[in-house]
Design a protein around this motif. Structure first.
Motif, PDB file in Angstrom:
ATOM      1  N   ALA A   5       0.839  -1.191   0.000  1.00  0.00           N
ATOM      2  CA  ALA A   5       0.000   0.000   0.000  1.00  0.00           C
ATOM      3  C   ALA A   5       0.878   1.246   0.000  1.00  0.00           C
ATOM      4  N   SER A   6       0.422   2.266  -0.721  1.00  0.00           N
ATOM      5  CA  SER A   6       1.166   3.522  -0.775  1.00  0.00           C
ATOM      6  C   SER A   6       0.201   4.671  -1.046  1.00  0.00           C
ATOM      7  N   GLY A   7       0.727   5.882  -0.940  1.00  0.00           N
ATOM      8  CA  GLY A   7      -0.064   7.057  -1.274  1.00  0.00           C
ATOM      9  C   GLY A   7      -0.563   7.863  -0.097  1.00  0.00           C
ATOM     10  N   GLY A   8      -0.271   7.429   1.110  1.00  0.00           N
ATOM     11  CA  GLY A   8      -0.711   8.170   2.281  1.00  0.00           C
ATOM     12  C   GLY A   8       0.038   9.490   2.425  1.00  0.00           C
ATOM     13  N   GLY A   9      -0.442  10.301   3.342  1.00  0.00           N
ATOM     14  CA  GLY A   9       0.205  11.585   3.575  1.00  0.00           C
ATOM     15  C   GLY A   9      -0.650  12.474   4.444  1.00  0.00           C
ATOM     16  N   LEU A  10      -0.261  13.739   4.485  1.00  0.00           N
ATOM     17  CA  LEU A  10      -0.988  14.749   5.256  1.00  0.00           C
ATOM     18  C   LEU A  10      -1.870  15.547   4.306  1.00  0.00           C
ATOM     19  N   VAL A  11      -3.140  15.696   4.674  1.00  0.00           N
ATOM     20  CA  VAL A  11      -4.074  16.428   3.836  1.00  0.00           C
ATOM     21  C   VAL A  11      -4.989  17.258   4.735  1.00  0.00           C
ATOM     22  N   GLN A  12      -5.431  18.384   4.235  1.00  0.00           N
ATOM     23  CA  GLN A  12      -6.328  19.234   5.007  1.00  0.00           C
ATOM     24  C   GLN A  12      -7.751  18.689   4.954  1.00  0.00           C
ATOM     25  N   PRO A  13      -8.554  18.999   5.968  1.00  0.00           N
ATOM     26  CA  PRO A  13      -9.969  18.589   5.929  1.00  0.00           C
ATOM     27  C   PRO A  13     -10.638  19.068   4.648  1.00  0.00           C
ATOM     28  N   GLY A  14     -11.435  18.193   4.068  1.00  0.00           N
ATOM     29  CA  GLY A  14     -12.085  18.494   2.793  1.00  0.00           C
ATOM     30  C   GLY A  14     -11.267  18.099   1.576  1.00  0.00           C
ATOM     31  N   GLY A  15     -10.025  17.728   1.807  1.00  0.00           N
ATOM     32  CA  GLY A  15      -9.141  17.364   0.706  1.00  0.00           C
ATOM     33  C   GLY A  15      -9.304  15.916   0.262  1.00  0.00           C
ATOM     34  N   SER A  16      -8.457  15.517  -0.667  1.00  0.00           N
ATOM     35  CA  SER A  16      -8.528  14.182  -1.261  1.00  0.00           C
ATOM     36  C   SER A  16      -7.157  13.517  -1.256  1.00  0.00           C
ATOM     37  N   LEU A  17      -7.177  12.199  -1.251  1.00  0.00           N
ATOM     38  CA  LEU A  17      -5.981  11.386  -1.418  1.00  0.00           C
ATOM     39  C   LEU A  17      -6.347  10.153  -2.210  1.00  0.00           C
ATOM     40  N   ARG A  18      -5.379   9.626  -2.926  1.00  0.00           N
ATOM     41  CA  ARG A  18      -5.584   8.384  -3.658  1.00  0.00           C
ATOM     42  C   ARG A  18      -4.533   7.386  -3.196  1.00  0.00           C
ATOM     43  N   LEU A  19      -4.993   6.309  -2.589  1.00  0.00           N
ATOM     44  CA  LEU A  19      -4.101   5.246  -2.151  1.00  0.00           C
ATOM     45  C   LEU A  19      -4.034   4.168  -3.225  1.00  0.00           C
ATOM     46  N   SER A  20      -2.893   3.510  -3.306  1.00  0.00           N
ATOM     47  CA  SER A  20      -2.708   2.415  -4.245  1.00  0.00           C
ATOM     48  C   SER A  20      -2.289   1.155  -3.496  1.00  0.00           C
ATOM     49  N   CYS A  21      -2.730   0.026  -4.011  1.00  0.00           N
ATOM     50  CA  CYS A  21      -2.338  -1.281  -3.477  1.00  0.00           C
ATOM     51  C   CYS A  21      -1.802  -2.093  -4.649  1.00  0.00           C
ATOM     52  N   GLU A  22      -0.496  -2.354  -4.618  1.00  0.00           N
ATOM     53  CA  GLU A  22       0.147  -3.144  -5.664  1.00  0.00           C
ATOM     54  C   GLU A  22       0.170  -4.595  -5.206  1.00  0.00           C
ATOM     55  N   ALA A  23      -0.466  -5.464  -6.005  1.00  0.00           N
ATOM     56  CA  ALA A  23      -0.580  -6.873  -5.637  1.00  0.00           C
ATOM     57  C   ALA A  23       0.335  -7.723  -6.503  1.00  0.00           C
ATOM     58  N   SER A  24       0.925  -8.744  -5.927  1.00  0.00           N
ATOM     59  CA  SER A  24       1.750  -9.675  -6.689  1.00  0.00           C
ATOM     60  C   SER A  24       1.647 -11.071  -6.079  1.00  0.00           C
ATOM     61  N   GLY A  25       1.866 -12.072  -6.937  1.00  0.00           N
ATOM     62  CA  GLY A  25       1.847 -13.440  -6.464  1.00  0.00           C
ATOM     63  C   GLY A  25       0.496 -14.109  -6.500  1.00  0.00           C
ATOM     64  N   PHE A  26      -0.513 -13.396  -6.994  1.00  0.00           N
ATOM     65  CA  PHE A  26      -1.845 -13.986  -7.127  1.00  0.00           C
ATOM     66  C   PHE A  26      -2.618 -13.210  -8.181  1.00  0.00           C
ATOM     67  N   ASP A  27      -3.718 -13.792  -8.616  1.00  0.00           N
ATOM     68  CA  ASP A  27      -4.497 -13.229  -9.715  1.00  0.00           C
ATOM     69  C   ASP A  27      -5.706 -12.473  -9.161  1.00  0.00           C
ATOM     70  N   LEU A  28      -5.786 -11.196  -9.453  1.00  0.00           N
ATOM     71  CA  LEU A  28      -6.904 -10.385  -8.987  1.00  0.00           C
ATOM     72  C   LEU A  28      -8.238 -10.848  -9.557  1.00  0.00           C
ATOM     73  N   ASP A  29      -8.197 -11.599 -10.632  1.00  0.00           N
ATOM     74  CA  ASP A  29      -9.444 -12.105 -11.226  1.00  0.00           C
ATOM     75  C   ASP A  29     -10.090 -13.185 -10.363  1.00  0.00           C
ATOM     76  N   TYR A  30      -9.377 -13.632  -9.333  1.00  0.00           N
ATOM     77  CA  TYR A  30      -9.919 -14.692  -8.489  1.00  0.00           C
ATOM     78  C   TYR A  30      -9.907 -14.345  -7.006  1.00  0.00           C
ATOM     79  N   HIS A  31      -9.607 -13.110  -6.685  1.00  0.00           N
ATOM     80  CA  HIS A  31      -9.536 -12.715  -5.284  1.00  0.00           C
ATOM     81  C   HIS A  31     -10.172 -11.349  -5.072  1.00  0.00           C
ATOM     82  N   ALA A  32     -10.700 -11.157  -3.888  1.00  0.00           N
ATOM     83  CA  ALA A  32     -11.198  -9.853  -3.497  1.00  0.00           C
ATOM     84  C   ALA A  32     -10.069  -9.056  -2.844  1.00  0.00           C
ATOM     85  N   ILE A  33     -10.164  -7.743  -2.943  1.00  0.00           N
ATOM     86  CA  ILE A  33      -9.231  -6.844  -2.256  1.00  0.00           C
ATOM     87  C   ILE A  33     -10.040  -5.968  -1.311  1.00  0.00           C
ATOM     88  N   GLY A  34      -9.610  -5.937  -0.077  1.00  0.00           N
ATOM     89  CA  GLY A  34     -10.262  -5.094   0.905  1.00  0.00           C
ATOM     90  C   GLY A  34      -9.334  -3.999   1.394  1.00  0.00           C
TER      91      GLY A  34
END
Length: 127
Positions: A5-34
């Motif tokens: 997981a990456s993309g965290g940081g400091l943001v002001q109230p009302g602002g936005s952030l986009r987090l990313s989760c890079e997956a490896s070693g398994f197929d996303l077509d057969y697993h859920a991500i939470g």
């Protein structure tokens, strides 16, 4: 199986952030991500899930503000808008068996449903 997981940081109230989760070693077509978050002194809370069929579920605490998506390849993103100080936490992504969104609507997003976890990324919402 690895999740990063990456993309965290400091943001002001009302602002936005986009987090990313890079997956490896398994197929996303057969697993859920939470996505989960854990604030100091609180239990880990499930906040979003995307199943292999791309169906999604969000609890009321974040519904309408957060959006989970598969970006292609092995990346799952969490777009967070209208952030509030109460959203301050360490955010984690995890993978588990492939359940449909309807299951999570009935049962909630729970830690026990997920087997593999990435390290967290800190999100701080503060002015």
């Amino acid at each position: 199986v690895q999740l990063q997981a990456s993309g965290g940081g400091l943001v002001q109230p009302g602002g936005s952030l986009r987090l990313s989760c890079e997956a490896s070693g398994f197929d996303l077509d057969y697993h859920a991500i939470g996505w989960f978050r854990q604030a100091p002194g609180k239990e880990r809370e499930g906040i979003a899930v995307i199943a292999s069929d791309r169906s999604t579920y969000y609890p009321p605490s974040v519904k309408g503000r957060f959006t989970v998506s598969r970006d292609g390849g092995h990346t799952v993103s969490l777009q967070m808008n209208t952030l509030e100080p109460e959203d301050t936490a360490i955010y984690y992504c995890a993978t588990g068996i492939n359940l449909k969104a309807a299951y999570y609507r009935d049962a909630g997003i729970k830690v026990s449903q997920f087997t593999y976890w990435g390290q967290g990324t800190q999100v701080t919402v503060s002015s």
